[in-house]
Design a protein around this motif. Structure first.
Motif, short mmCIF file in Angstrom:
data_model
loop_
_atom_site.label_atom_id
_atom_site.label_comp_id
_atom_site.label_asym_id
_atom_site.label_seq_id
_atom_site.Cartn_x
_atom_site.Cartn_y
_atom_site.Cartn_z
N PRO A 84 0.82 -1.22 0.00
CA PRO A 84 0.00 0.00 0.00
C PRO A 84 0.85 1.26 0.00
O PRO A 84 2.00 1.25 0.45
N MET A 85 0.26 2.35 -0.51
CA MET A 85 0.97 3.63 -0.50
C MET A 85 0.10 4.72 0.11
O MET A 85 0.25 5.89 -0.20
N GLY A 86 -0.78 4.30 1.01
CA GLY A 86 -1.64 5.25 1.71
C GLY A 86 -3.00 4.65 1.95
O GLY A 86 -3.33 3.57 1.44
N GLY A 87 -3.79 5.36 2.74
CA GLY A 87 -5.13 4.90 3.07
C GLY A 87 -5.31 4.86 4.58
O GLY A 87 -4.45 5.28 5.36
N ASP A 88 -6.46 4.36 5.01
CA ASP A 88 -6.73 4.21 6.44
C ASP A 88 -5.64 3.34 7.06
O ASP A 88 -5.07 2.45 6.40
N ALA A 110 2.81 0.47 8.75
CA ALA A 110 3.72 1.05 7.77
C ALA A 110 3.07 2.23 7.05
O ALA A 110 3.72 3.25 6.79
N VAL A 111 1.79 2.10 6.73
CA VAL A 111 1.09 3.18 6.03
C VAL A 111 1.05 4.44 6.89
O VAL A 111 1.17 5.56 6.38
N HIS A 112 0.91 4.27 8.19
CA HIS A 112 0.92 5.45 9.07
C HIS A 112 2.25 6.18 8.97
O HIS A 112 2.31 7.42 9.00
N SER A 113 3.33 5.43 8.82
CA SER A 113 4.65 6.07 8.66
C SER A 113 4.72 6.88 7.37
O SER A 113 5.33 7.95 7.33
N LEU A 114 4.09 6.35 6.31
CA LEU A 114 4.06 7.10 5.05
C LEU A 114 3.34 8.44 5.24
O LEU A 114 3.73 9.45 4.67
N ALA A 161 5.83 5.97 -1.01
CA ALA A 161 5.59 7.14 -0.17
C ALA A 161 4.08 7.35 -0.18
O ALA A 161 3.35 6.63 -0.88
N TRP A 162 3.59 8.32 0.57
CA TRP A 162 2.15 8.56 0.60
C TRP A 162 1.67 8.96 -0.81
O TRP A 162 2.05 10.01 -1.33
#
Length: 203
Positions: A84-88, A110-114, A161-162
């Motif tokens: 994933p590269m973003g989202g909830d 990991a997505v939260h870090s992005l 990245a995000w």
């Protein structure tokens, strides 16, 4: 009185009049207006250009995804991209200040870090040792980056990245460094200034 003296005297009022009529104030005013207008037009032009400030236009193969959800959840998230590269995402981010993880990470952390501006480098297990070492060198020397294996990855390497992602065949691909330069704490970051440590430190 000589003729030359009379001519000199006759010129004095004319010279004085010429000096009085030079509109220096108006000249300065309109010069300032022109300068302001030039700056305003230049700014408007820059704003109207297609946005490439985040490096998207210059990195071949870039995948861009906007309007990603940003809600916190403790439940698993079905992400559209893999990785994933973003989202909830989970309320706890994965520690990401130059961290190298040897086992897969939970997507939601990991997505939260992005969201905080990190770049997540993932690799398919079995990547050649020399390539893995090259990725580790990039991460250990760069804050707001982290590295982990990703078993279901459909390419040898991915950088996320995000809202931005690129997949590569080789760690020596120059696009890896271009991506890091563009997106580590880059303009795509939803929460600039948010930390990349002090949260989840294990896979």
């Amino acid at each position: 009185m000589s003729k030359s003296a009379r001519n000199k005297d006759a010129r004095k009022p004319k010279d004085a009049l010429t000096q009085r009529e030079t509109p220096w104030g108006a000249i300065a005013f309109f010069t300032l207006i022109g300068l302001v207008a030039t700056v305003a037009i230049g700014y408007a032009f820059m704003q109207s250009r297609p946005s490439s400030a985040d490096g998207s236009a210059s990195i071949a193969g870039m995948v861009i995804k906007d309007d990603l959800g940003r809600n916190h959840t403790s439940s698993p998230v079905d992400y559209a991209n893999n990785p994933p590269m973003g989202g909830d995402h989970d309320s706890a981010w994965q520690n990401c200040n130059g961290r190298v993880y040897d086992t897969p990470l939970r997507n939601e952390n990991a997505v939260h870090s992005l969201e905080h501006g990190a770049v997540w480098i993932t690799y398919r297990p079995g990547l050649a040792a020399a390539q893995l070492d090259a990725l580790k060198a990039k991460v250990t020397g760069t804050d707001y980056t982290f590295l982990s294996p990703y078993p279901s990855l459909d390419a040898p390497i991915a950088l996320s990245a995000w809202g931005r992602q690129i997949k590569l065949q080789d760690a020596s691909d120059k696009r890896a460094d271009e991506f890091l330069r563009a997106f580590v704490k880059g303009p795509q970051t939803p929460e600039p200034g948010a930390p990349c440590d002090g949260a989840k430190d294990t896979p």
